[in-house]
Structure formats: structure tokens, C-alpha cells
Design a protein around this motif. Structure first.
Motif, PDB file in Angstrom:
ATOM      1  N   PHE A 100      91.158  -9.807  32.872  1.00  0.00           N
ATOM      2  CA  PHE A 100      91.880 -10.499  33.943  1.00  0.00           C
ATOM      3  C   PHE A 100      91.481  -9.953  35.310  1.00  0.00           C
ATOM      4  N   PHE A 101      91.411  -8.626  35.413  1.00  0.00           N
ATOM      5  CA  PHE A 101      91.043  -7.998  36.691  1.00  0.00           C
ATOM      6  C   PHE A 101      89.619  -8.384  37.097  1.00  0.00           C
ATOM      7  N   SER A 102      88.702  -8.419  36.125  1.00  0.00           N
ATOM      8  CA  SER A 102      87.313  -8.810  36.411  1.00  0.00           C
ATOM      9  C   SER A 102      87.242 -10.258  36.877  1.00  0.00           C
ATOM     10  N   ALA A 103      88.043 -11.124  36.261  1.00  0.00           N
ATOM     11  CA  ALA A 103      88.061 -12.536  36.662  1.00  0.00           C
ATOM     12  C   ALA A 103      88.557 -12.695  38.093  1.00  0.00           C
ATOM     13  N   ILE A 104      89.559 -11.910  38.476  1.00  0.00           N
ATOM     14  CA  ILE A 104      90.080 -11.975  39.843  1.00  0.00           C
ATOM     15  C   ILE A 104      89.030 -11.496  40.837  1.00  0.00           C
ATOM     16  N   LYS A 105      88.332 -10.389  40.507  1.00  0.00           N
ATOM     17  CA  LYS A 105      87.285  -9.876  41.387  1.00  0.00           C
ATOM     18  C   LYS A 105      86.142 -10.865  41.520  1.00  0.00           C
ATOM     19  N   LYS A 106      85.785 -11.517  40.415  1.00  0.00           N
ATOM     20  CA  LYS A 106      84.692 -12.504  40.451  1.00  0.00           C
ATOM     21  C   LYS A 106      85.068 -13.708  41.291  1.00  0.00           C
ATOM     22  N   ALA A 107      86.326 -14.151  41.161  1.00  0.00           N
ATOM     23  CA  ALA A 107      86.789 -15.284  41.973  1.00  0.00           C
ATOM     24  C   ALA A 107      86.807 -14.916  43.448  1.00  0.00           C
ATOM     25  N   THR A 108      87.165 -13.672  43.758  1.00  0.00           N
ATOM     26  CA  THR A 108      87.167 -13.212  45.145  1.00  0.00           C
ATOM     27  C   THR A 108      85.759 -13.168  45.699  1.00  0.00           C
ATOM     28  N   ALA A 109      84.793 -12.766  44.858  1.00  0.00           N
ATOM     29  CA  ALA A 109      83.398 -12.675  45.313  1.00  0.00           C
ATOM     30  C   ALA A 109      82.800 -14.047  45.560  1.00  0.00           C
ATOM     31  N   LYS A 110      83.206 -15.049  44.805  1.00  0.00           N
ATOM     32  CA  LYS A 110      82.654 -16.395  44.958  1.00  0.00           C
ATOM     33  C   LYS A 110      83.250 -17.113  46.162  1.00  0.00           C
ATOM     34  N   ARG A 111      84.535 -16.880  46.432  1.00  0.00           N
ATOM     35  CA  ARG A 111      85.226 -17.627  47.488  1.00  0.00           C
ATOM     36  C   ARG A 111      84.620 -17.429  48.866  1.00  0.00           C
ATOM     37  N   PRO A 112      84.075 -16.219  49.229  1.00  0.00           N
ATOM     38  CA  PRO A 112      83.560 -16.060  50.567  1.00  0.00           C
ATOM     39  C   PRO A 112      82.383 -16.918  50.927  1.00  0.00           C
ATOM     40  N   ASN A 113      81.804 -17.679  49.986  1.00  0.00           N
ATOM     41  CA  ASN A 113      80.723 -18.608  50.319  1.00  0.00           C
ATOM     42  C   ASN A 113      81.198 -19.645  51.307  1.00  0.00           C
ATOM     43  N   GLY A 114      82.537 -19.768  51.416  1.00  0.00           N
ATOM     44  CA  GLY A 114      83.085 -20.723  52.362  1.00  0.00           C
ATOM     45  C   GLY A 114      83.456 -20.041  53.654  1.00  0.00           C
ATOM     46  N   GLU A 115      84.766 -19.895  53.871  1.00  0.00           N
ATOM     47  CA  GLU A 115      85.257 -19.552  55.179  1.00  0.00           C
ATOM     48  C   GLU A 115      85.084 -18.084  55.531  1.00  0.00           C
ATOM     49  N   LYS A 116      85.395 -17.169  54.579  1.00  0.00           N
ATOM     50  CA  LYS A 116      85.412 -15.767  54.951  1.00  0.00           C
ATOM     51  C   LYS A 116      84.042 -15.262  55.356  1.00  0.00           C
ATOM     52  N   LYS A 117      83.039 -15.505  54.505  1.00  0.00           N
ATOM     53  CA  LYS A 117      81.706 -15.024  54.825  1.00  0.00           C
ATOM     54  C   LYS A 117      81.137 -15.724  56.037  1.00  0.00           C
ATOM     55  N   LYS A 118      81.500 -16.987  56.186  1.00  0.00           N
ATOM     56  CA  LYS A 118      81.005 -17.713  57.339  1.00  0.00           C
ATOM     57  C   LYS A 118      81.531 -17.090  58.618  1.00  0.00           C
ATOM     58  N   GLU A 119      82.812 -16.699  58.613  1.00  0.00           N
ATOM     59  CA  GLU A 119      83.389 -16.068  59.789  1.00  0.00           C
ATOM     60  C   GLU A 119      82.707 -14.742  60.077  1.00  0.00           C
ATOM     61  N   VAL A 120      82.444 -13.949  59.026  1.00  0.00           N
ATOM     62  CA  VAL A 120      81.779 -12.664  59.203  1.00  0.00           C
ATOM     63  C   VAL A 120      80.372 -12.864  59.728  1.00  0.00           C
ATOM     64  N   MET A 121      79.663 -13.849  59.180  1.00  0.00           N
ATOM     65  CA  MET A 121      78.295 -14.116  59.598  1.00  0.00           C
ATOM     66  C   MET A 121      78.253 -14.576  61.054  1.00  0.00           C
ATOM     67  N   ASP A 122      79.177 -15.464  61.430  1.00  0.00           N
ATOM     68  CA  ASP A 122      79.215 -15.945  62.803  1.00  0.00           C
ATOM     69  C   ASP A 122      79.492 -14.807  63.771  1.00  0.00           C
ATOM     70  N   THR A 123      80.411 -13.917  63.384  1.00  0.00           N
ATOM     71  CA  THR A 123      80.729 -12.782  64.240  1.00  0.00           C
ATOM     72  C   THR A 123      79.542 -11.858  64.390  1.00  0.00           C
ATOM     73  N   LYS A 124      78.823 -11.642  63.277  1.00  0.00           N
ATOM     74  CA  LYS A 124      77.662 -10.762  63.298  1.00  0.00           C
ATOM     75  C   LYS A 124      76.563 -11.325  64.180  1.00  0.00           C
ATOM     76  N   VAL A 125      76.358 -12.636  64.101  1.00  0.00           N
ATOM     77  CA  VAL A 125      75.324 -13.258  64.927  1.00  0.00           C
ATOM     78  C   VAL A 125      75.678 -13.137  66.395  1.00  0.00           C
ATOM     79  N   GLU A 126      76.970 -13.338  66.708  1.00  0.00           N
ATOM     80  CA  GLU A 126      77.399 -13.247  68.095  1.00  0.00           C
ATOM     81  C   GLU A 126      77.231 -11.835  68.639  1.00  0.00           C
ATOM     82  N   GLU A 127      77.416 -10.826  67.761  1.00  0.00           N
ATOM     83  CA  GLU A 127      77.327  -9.450  68.211  1.00  0.00           C
ATOM     84  C   GLU A 127      75.888  -8.977  68.351  1.00  0.00           C
TER      85      GLU A 127
END
Length: 211
Positions: A100-127
Motif C-alpha cells: 500500500f505504501f509503495s502504491a501511494i509513493k508511485k502515485a505521488t511520483a506519477k502525479r507531478p507530470n502535471g501541475e507540480k513539476k510544471k510549477e517547479v520547472m517554470d520557477t527554475k527556468v525563471e530563476e
């Protein structure tokens, strides 16, 4: 001192009888329910779910279930009729908790392909990406409405051609440079400015990319 501790141990050693196995199974089922809730929130929520709280909940559940399963084995043996039953139940509980814990971690790792990683990437580019002087120049309103500085644009093209750019980008710059030749002795007309703006937009992107 000892007399004050004895009631605590008596309370901890309270015999739940036939309900001991029910409590142990209830803890396991509550862990399954907690996983379903956490997994659903991880997939649907924008907030980060590391799964640490679920892991702590699972560890506490395993420990308490071990207590009640052993109590049932040592007492009425309603479900845990042998030590092997206790061992099998706790092993199953532990393995499920890890899955169960591994499934939660895997789901967390996949989700950033959308909003979270995009926000981090945009911030990094701006910096990390400095503002190009050429980009500031092209932001002037009079670049396409009043006056086109062909010499300056050619300088920018030449500076880009000196960098390590791709072959396709190099060919596009060559094409733009040829297009600029028609404006050496005159300014672009209204219809020509539409095509010119497309070339300028591409040039701005290249200047930002190879800055």
C-alpha cells in the motif's frame, strides 16, 4: 512506586476474550480503508501526499494487532488457533502495508507530470534564464509599427549563428536574413509586417533558448 505501576499493567493485560481476534482483524481492515482514502486523495488532490502518516498508522496497527492476535492465541483461540496463524496474519499485514505504501509513493511520483513539476520547472527556468537584451528590444512597441532596425536585427542573427545551435535553427536564421534584405532601403509595409512578426517571434524564442 511499584504499587502505582501494577494497575497500569493490569489494564494493559485486560482479557478481551473472544473480541481479541475481532479487534485484530478490525485494525487490518481499517488499514485497508486508510489506504483507499490516501490513494484516492493522492490521485485527485493537488497537495502532496508523501504517505508518511499512512506508514506510521500501519506500523501502529501492526503492533496493536500483534498484541490482540497473541492474546487470542493464548486465550480462547477463536481465530488464531496456533502460533503459525499469528505469524501468517502479521506477515500478511506487514506485506500489505508495504504494498500500500509503495502504491501511494508511485502515485505521488506519477502525479507531478502535471501541475507540480510544471510549477517547479517554470520557477527554475525563471530563476536560471537571464533576460536577453534582444528580448527587451523586441518588446518595444515601435519595432513593428514604426521603424525596423535591420542592422541591429542582423547583428542578433549573426551572434546566434556563432553559437552551438541546431542545423534547423541555423537554416531558419539564414532564411530570415535573406528576408531582411528587402528592407535595407525601405521599411516593411502593412502586409509585410505580418510575415515579419512571425520571423521576429521565432528569433526571440531562439535568443531566449541560446542565451
Amino acid at each position: 512506586m511499584i504499587e502505582s505501576i501494577v494497575p497500569v499493567f493490569k489494564l494493559l493485560c485486560f482479557d478481551f476474550g473472544k473480541y481479541a481476534c475481532i479487534i485484530a482483524l478490525s485494525l487490518f481492515l481499517s488499514n485497508v480503508l486508510a489506504f483507499l482514502v490516501e490513494f484516492t486523495l493522492t490521485l485527485s488532490s493537488k497537495k502532496e501526499h508523501s504517505g508518511v502518516y499512512f506508514l506510521c498508522f500501519s506500523l501502529v496497527g501492526i503492533i496493536i494487532s500483534a498484541y490482540f492476535s497473541v492474546q487470542d492465541y493464548l486465550g480462547v483461540k477463536r481465530l488464531f488457533i496456533s502460533a503459525n496463524y499469528v505469524y501468517a496474519f502479521l506477515t500478511l499485514y506487514s506485506v500489505c502495508a508495504l504494498i500500500f505504501f509503495s502504491a501511494i509513493k508511485k502515485a505521488t511520483a506519477k502525479r507531478p507530470n502535471g501541475e507540480k513539476k510544471k510549477e517547479v520547472m517554470d520557477t527554475k527556468v525563471e530563476e536560471t534564464m537571464p533576460t536577453s537584451n534582444a528580448v527587451k528590444y523586441f518588446k518595444k512597441e515601435d519595432i513593428t509599427s514604426e521603424y525596423l532596425n535591420v542592422s541591429y536585427v542582423k547583428e542578433l542573427i549573426n551572434s546566434l549563428k556563432e553559437k552551438d545551435i541546431s542545423e534547423s535553427d541555423y537554416l531558419e536564421l539564414e532564411e530570415f536574413e535573406v528576408y531582411l534584405l528587402r528592407f535595407i532601403t525601405r521599411q516593411p509595409e502593412a502586409e509585410e509586417r505580418i510575415e515579419l512578426s512571425k520571423y521576429i517571434s521565432k528569433l526571440i524564442k531562439k535568443l531566449s533558448l541560446y542565451a
